[in-house]
Scaffold this active site. Sequence first.
Site, PDB file in Angstrom:
ATOM      1  N   ASP A 858      -0.889  -6.081   4.220  1.00  0.00           N
ATOM      2  CA  ASP A 858       0.000  -5.431   5.171  1.00  0.00           C
ATOM      3  C   ASP A 858      -0.863  -5.048   6.358  1.00  0.00           C
ATOM      4  OD1 ASP A 858       1.855  -5.586   3.257  1.00  0.00           O
ATOM      5  OD2 ASP A 858       2.413  -3.465   3.273  1.00  0.00           O
ATOM      6  N   HIS A 915      -4.331  -9.332  -1.033  1.00  0.00           N
ATOM      7  CA  HIS A 915      -3.866 -10.329  -1.995  1.00  0.00           C
ATOM      8  C   HIS A 915      -4.374 -11.706  -1.610  1.00  0.00           C
ATOM      9  CE1 HIS A 915      -0.681  -7.698  -3.889  1.00  0.00           C
ATOM     10  NE2 HIS A 915      -1.191  -6.944  -2.929  1.00  0.00           N
ATOM     11  N   SER A1002      -9.469  -0.896   7.782  1.00  0.00           N
ATOM     12  CA  SER A1002     -10.377  -1.980   7.441  1.00  0.00           C
ATOM     13  C   SER A1002      -9.728  -3.301   7.821  1.00  0.00           C
ATOM     14  CB  SER A1002     -10.694  -1.943   5.966  1.00  0.00           C
ATOM     15  OG  SER A1002      -9.591  -1.441   5.261  1.00  0.00           O
TER      16      SER A1002
END
Lengths: 1104, 356
Positions: A858, A915, A1002
């Site tokens: 995201d 992911h 990050s």
Amino acid sequence: MVWLFCGPSSSPMGSMARERDRRPSAGPGRPQLTLRCHVGGTRGVPLFEAFRNCRPVCVVTTNLYFTGHTRALQGSNSQWDQLVSLKLPRNPVSDQVRVIVYDIVEVPAVTAAATVALDRLSPSPSPHQSSSSVSVSTTVSTAAAASFSSSPSGHHRHKYLYVGEVQLNVAQLFDEGKCFDGPWQPQWYTLYDRKRELEWRLARDQRREFPMGELQLSFTLVASMARQFTLQEAFALWLETLASRTTEKQLGKLVPLDGSTEVGDSTGDNDAASTAAAPFDLKSLVTALDEYDVVSEAQLDDDDDDEDDEDDDALTSEQLNDIQVLLQEVRDEDDDEDQSFSSANSSPELLTARSRTSSLGELGSDGYSRDSDVSSSEALSMADSANRYNDEDDELHSSDTSRSLQFKPDGGKLLNLRRRTRSNYLKRYNIDHKSLTSFKVSKRQHSLGVVFIELQSIRNLPILKNKISRRKYDMDPFIITTFGRRVFKSSFKKHTLNPIYNECLAFELFEKESHFSLHFKIMDKDSFSFNDEIALHDLPWEQISAVLSSQSDTLDWQQFEIPLTLTAKKVTPNTQQPVLNIKVKFTPYNLLKRNFWKHAVAVNSPKTHYDFVDLLLFLDKLGCFTDYDALEFFQRFDKHAWAGEFITQNELTRGLETWTKLAEFKNIWRCPSCLKAKKKSNNSRKSKLTRENDLITHFAICCFQQGDKVLKPSYVSSAMASKRWFSKVWIKLTYGKYALGSNNANILVQDRDTGIIIEEKISAHVKLGMRIIYNGKGKESRKFRNLLKTLSVRQGKKFDDPSSVKQIDSFIKFHSLDLSQCLDTKFNTFNEFFYRKLKPGSRPVENADPQVMVSPADSRCTVFSSIEKTKRLWIKSSKFSIEKLAQNYRMDQFKDKCTSIAIFRLAPQDYHRFHCPCDAVMGEPRFIEGEYYTVNPMAIRSELDVFGENVRVVIPMQSAEFGEFLLIAVGAMMVGSVILTRKFGDKVQKGEELGYFKFGGSTIILVLAQPSVLFDSDLVNNSIEQIETLVKVGMSIGHTPGSKECKRTHRSVANANELDRIKRTISVGACSIRELGGVTWQYDTLKSLIKDDLGTPGDVSTKR
Amino acid sequence: MGLFSRKKDAPAAKKRDDLIPCDRMVLDPPQQKGKHGYGHGLSRISPEQQQMYTRVRNHFADEALVLPQDTNASGNDSAELTPLSSWERFWVSRECILRYLRASNWHEEEAVKNLSETLVWRRETGLTHDPNASTAPGLSAESVAVENETGKELVLGFDRDSRPLFYMKNGRQNTEPSFRQVQHMIYMTEAAVTACPQGIDQITVLVDFKLYKEPGIISDKAPPIAIARACLNVLQNHYPERLAKCILINIPWYLWAFVKMMYPFLDPATREKAVFDEPFEKYIDPDQLDAQYNGKLDFHYKHDVYWPDMVAKCDASRERQYERFSQFGGAVGLSEFDFKGTHDELKYPIDYDMSK
């Protein structure tokens, strides 16, 4: 007539070495086959027997680049007795092997130009010196094929005189596995003059063979990776690939000497076609070839360096040149034989790609081009920067598709054109076919139509209360309307709760925007303080279009009553809900076009009836037309021009609409209404706000007056539109121009679903701090770095402490987080909350197709097709490079020029697990120590090499679809650690979790070898404009060149709250800051920390 | 001499005292010294050309030949097809076929195609001259009369080879560009062609760009390129081999510059035909030339005198030729030489072999 297509022998360019370089994943499990051809010698070649000064050379080739050759012999000795190794292509398209014998003729440079005519060897050999007695066509074609300068600057020119060739098929050579165990017995093969055969066929429409002598050959096959595969297995595998890759397998036949004299080869299949092609103009072909040579020779020169390291033989540069010329010769000769140079599916595209810039396409209904301008230019530049070589497979692909191409008998000219197109375009830019051909040919992208909206009035606005005097007052409302990037601001109405606007706005609607929604925001204009937001509503376009299409007259105005959601706090709620009244009209493009012509005709000439001369004069105004064009008009409407009959204005309009000769419209660039020239100028193309790149839609908008005010989309974001003048002045003064992509501290992020552009807020002191750190040099900044590092580590430790749980609430409140998707709502430490897990299924993979790559996190995403571009547009640090980023981790595969990069920036409020973007096997991760700089775009876009210096983990991933790529998790300010949840060697499915970050912002960087992925066009588009795009785990971000882009379906935003939530995901709402007393939650934490630590208060290094 | 400068102007016209007053079109050219008749008979052609001619003639003499009524009909099956009328057969004379053959460089199919196209075009334009045919609206002497009120196009006099002179005076333009202008041009070309005496089938065109300041004249501008091009195409396609020479004088500087630049690229045959800025008297006897151009004809255009006279003379000449054509059998391939003469005997019968 059927076009002579690419035979199997003609082949793609590219070399194995490069192949291996670039696409490490091409087949890790597949062995490399090497064909060893022992060339004995020739016998019975009349040339060598008759002349003592021949220098025969033998070239073995499977295609153009996979070529080996023997040394050149002296004195007509034709016994080479030499072993030529030849790698078989990994992805073979044909199993043909050609062994060609040449004679090197040295010509002094001076006379070289004069002696272009080399006599062809005939059964009764004639001296091979310049001879003018040969027939013209032979002379020219021989010259074209044979005259190449071996050393451009040298004193000698070599000419390669084609003697003959043997064509064999690997599959048949090695069937029954007869020669797997050891060298095969040498055999004599007949040498045929294929060139002459072709000429003969072209000239005389019949087949004939020209045996030139015999050649002794023997073959062996060698496979790499012998541990895993036996030779038989490897060969079987290779044949399998071959079978799968050839659409129509062309069987050749072996021609042993003792066998029948039957000559069977690839050209046999084409024979019917080529005989049909007999009237084909050989001369024009030859001239085409000549042009081709010049270009490709130049290209060969460019490629010198690359050739060097791949040639295993130690060769002097002269010899090297010889090879190149030989290659050239082979290629050319190939062309000669098969005319494989038309790559059907790329050249028309190329043509239109170029002509798009011309006026043709602009008005055209018949301009075909790739999906969108941006994606095509992206593809071109991608190919430009990356792939200097044509990939072998691609070439064949295109020739495969060319098989169905029909050709006219007088195709000489067209052929020439195609040739030039390809040679100019492909040779100069070396365009990667794969990236080109994967774009589907579609109609030129023009808008779907134009949307007209009339903002009529608002009813029942609430009464506001003044903070200080607590008096109730009527507001001065205005409306900000946002659709995608277009922001319209209405005028304000003084002291009213039921304002009447009657203001209009019009914008083009593009297909990719059809899932966006119209966003209305009602603001109260204040004279002294900031404007207040009162109410908003979000209306998906799909909803509007559904209503529009349901009514009887779809083109008419449609009334909408929009219930507004109040957002203002200090209001006295009215009993009734405020309602916004608007009228919407949508005019599709074809209607606009008709309308346009009607007006254009009416403006240009007041007549209602046009006779022949009137029409001529009218067309003269539009551009260059002949009287035949005018006659065509009359013919269409069955009027007799010469009898003085008329066509009506309507007929003229209709005729113009369907007129195909749009390139001729030179003078129609002026808008008939506003008389402004609409030709694409440099200026208008650079402008990021105007989307009206089309005269027809421009005209529609231009004509749309209705007596009401028409608003202009002159704002970048709705936030900017709602600002007061002094804020704007302040922003302008402090940060420079407020525009998309300008290098300033305003971080603009576009939500992918709604298309809304939102400014990401950073508190002013953070901005200031960053400026000090990242623009400062010397001791000071080094101090800061150390401070950052200690702080980050300390903060990490602190957040692992159970006592940090207290901070969760304020964090949630500050970022207005929605925890409904969280798997677990009980957290022991802050960090646990930070890397919270989501409920399974809350981030579904958008497209299950393995060819589609999905977002790993995201995040706010930017994608670039090359490092070069990245550095130009996004990562402004001059020190940044892939080598530094990955710490030379397998740098042979990722070169600056041919590496795509996708940057996913995670903000603190985001879901912090990452992911896997596609099905892949995880390689050994590598932790790299470094700094803890922020990954905020402000820092990225500064001189500081954030990605190259921050602490990070490089995870190599091996995917079947995308090859090997790197997933780099960059830790940022205050992210103490990156935790991987999977380990080396794991097979990870698409969308499965790979790991997570502990506290802070990050970044995930995906590094991919270039040709393996094409990013989605909207991301590319935004990235070019330097806007980040908000993506979620599972959203498609790209696809393999072979597959289609995943078409995004609209995820409708249910209500205003949802929209607000989206915005909060992007940015911290101003109200929540206010609620927290104007100070961010981190600020407090940090202040105390620093005090404890250093004793000096520093407000610099706060959040992120 | 500069690149764009024109040649030195001819010495100013002298005042002549031997002017011949004239205000009408002259039909008969002056007798040539030592020559019988005005032109000469048919010139020799080779036997192959004769064969080609015979085949083309037979194509058009075929009773079964039908042609569409308008130019749109190509490819249209439902179009009405009609056989050649007697006036059309009259038009398809021996000379006409030869002209088309020569124009197509003795290419038989092309000549047939071009000739058929012209026939259809003439039908559509209304140039059949057939009193029985339904004439297309527009193209009649009355309808185009207004275009010639200032005498911008004239047929007057003959050159040394007895070719009629067709004056085009650009500077006497009296109307805005319109279809009627094109029709007028066609009408006047037709008149000039009709004025060709026996044995002559070419005309000499004199173009004068000088602006005349007289009432009714509105401009000296060259017609718009589109119209000029359309006119040129008409002359090229439907009046092939009709132009003997084209002499242009008083060329404006920009056209002159253009001509100078284009000159090397012109087709040699065309180049030969076009003469730029040379005095007319170099090619035309003074007693056939307008006094204004240094000739002896004291011509002043009076529309109400010249125009009806020209129309009447052309019609009469055409009628007479048609009558003689009917008299000689009314077949395709009769010679214009016979129509235009006064002799009683057929000089060139249909099967006359021109190669002998």
